[in-house]
Write an enzyme that holds these catalytic residues in place. Structure first.
Site, short mmCIF file in Angstrom:
data_model
loop_
_atom_site.label_atom_id
_atom_site.label_comp_id
_atom_site.label_asym_id
_atom_site.label_seq_id
_atom_site.Cartn_x
_atom_site.Cartn_y
_atom_site.Cartn_z
N TRP A 70 0.85 -1.19 0.00
CA TRP A 70 0.00 0.00 0.00
C TRP A 70 0.88 1.24 0.00
CZ3 TRP A 70 -4.69 -0.29 -1.52
CH2 TRP A 70 -5.45 -1.42 -1.26
N SER A 92 6.85 6.53 -0.43
CA SER A 92 6.85 5.65 0.74
C SER A 92 5.68 4.70 0.62
CB SER A 92 6.75 6.43 2.05
OG SER A 92 6.92 5.56 3.16
N SER A 93 5.85 3.51 1.24
CA SER A 93 4.78 2.52 1.18
C SER A 93 4.94 1.53 2.31
CB SER A 93 4.82 1.77 -0.16
OG SER A 93 6.02 1.02 -0.27
N SER A 94 3.89 0.75 2.52
CA SER A 94 3.93 -0.39 3.42
C SER A 94 4.06 -1.63 2.54
CB SER A 94 2.67 -0.47 4.28
OG SER A 94 2.72 -1.59 5.13
#
Length: 374
Positions: A70, A92-94
């Site tokens: 995500w 940025s991400s998870s």
């Protein structure tokens, strides 16, 4: 609504891992704490924010525990703050949980090891490490101060207290050295020398090598006593965002210059192959790749050189302009790859010599190779 703990266990059970202890970590760490109040969805053109407070709670938890990455920030704008769709590049991400544990599996991380993570991001992967190794064995560096502060809050809310550093991950963290493993959740154009100095002899560096054509390969290196490091690429089709200091500068304006024209010896469609594009990037490391309905365009960021292809009777024509003959460089690399039987990434290796020279080789360490930009 399905309880979060049930969703965590369901996710952990479905993720393929070599070391089953990582399943326990996935089943323990509450991912919902790390996505904040929003994520971005991409429709192929723009990023639309999905806010937790405007989403059915059950649906939100379903998103949280999908095995997917995500995106949480695009060009510095967080999904939490976005009020409308945005365009740009993710910053940025998870990372999807299965990729997190795949990286840790590849690195060989296990009990008693000390790990430096490059790229804290949302903090989720940092918490997964803490769950397995304990707080004192985990160090994590985040470049973006805002992201670092948010991740620190979430990690501590989840009950973990690793060493968190805000700064340039390419410099590592000398105060915590030596590490058993460095694992990067961002991509690099070359292996930062500080990483090699900060890993113990016999320790590993696991990272994706990428570049300005956005081709990538997952590599695991072992550090040796003479300061060198060697390893191989895996077949995983993995891509991470480039570390911010390694990001592409602004692209020169492309004008379709006729340049010098000749028949192309190879089909531009070879650049659609995962390994073919990676080799093209090695051959022209400061070039960007664009595709058209009829061919490809290469534009060199450093010199403004360009190459573009177009269909011709029975094949392709290439036009090249500027001090670099970009298509010649790419064609040479792809030709060597074809002569070797067009193997996958697993036939590629990476060597960092004691003098700092870095090269990717094909087939064998003394075989055909390409120097990395350092």
């Amino acid at each position: 609504m399905t309880e979060p703990a049930v969703l965590r266990h369901r996710l952990a059970a479905a993720v393929p891992v070599q070391d089953p202890a990582w399943r326990t970590s996935l089943a323990t760490v509450p991912r919902e704490l790390f996505l904040g109040t929003g994520v971005f969805r991409f429709d192929g053109r723009q990023w639309s924010p999905v806010h937790r407070d405007r989403t059915d709670p059950g649906e939100w938890l379903g998103l949280v525990y999908e095995d997917t990455t995500w995106v949480t920030q695009v060009d510095g704008i967080t999904a939490e703050d976005a009020t409308e769709p945005v365009t740009g590049r993710p910053t940025s991400s998870s990372t999807l949980p299965s990729l997190i544990v795949r990286m840790l599996d590849v690195a060989g991380v296990g009990e008693g090891h000390k790990v430096l993570e490059i790229g804290t991001g949302t903090g989720y992967s940092t918490a997964v490490l803490c769950s397995r190794l304990g707080d004192r064995s985990v160090y994590s560096v985040e470049y973006d101060p805002g992201l670092a502060a948010a991740a620190a809050d979430r990690i501590r809310t989840a009950g973990y207290n690793p060493t968190l550093i805000t700064g340039d991950g390419l410099a590592g963290h000398r105060d915590g050295a030596e590490y058993d493993h460095i694992v990067a959740t961002c991509a690099v154009r070359h292996i930062p020398p500080a990483w090699i100095r900060q890993v113990r002899v016999g320790g590993t560096i696991t990272t994706t090598l990428s570049g300005w054509m956005l081709a990538s390969g997952l590599a695991r290196l072992t550090v040796h006593e003479d300061g060198s490091a060697t390893g191989r690429f895996l077949t995983d089709r993995i891509s991470f965002m480039l570390a911010r200091p390694h990001e592409r500068p602004p692209r020169p304006v492309f004008h379709q210059h006729p340049g010098r024209t000749r028949a192309a010896l190879l089909d531009p469609a070879l650049l659609e192959d995962w390994t073919g594009q990676f080799l093209a990037q090695l051959a022209a490391p400061s070039a960007e790749l664009m595709t058209t309905g009829t061919g490809v365009i290469l534009v060199d960021v450093a010199t403004g050189s360009q190459a573009w292809t177009e269909p011709a009777a029975g094949g392709w024509t290439v036009h090249q302009h500027g001090p670099l003959r970009l298509w010649d460089q790419v064609e040479d690399a792809l030709g060597a790859w074809q002569e070797a039987g067009s193997p996958t990434h697993s036939d590629l290796g990476l060597a960092v010599d004691p003098d700092g020279t870095q090269r990717v080789w094909l087939g064998a360490p003394d075989g055909r190779s390409w120097d990395l930009p350092v």
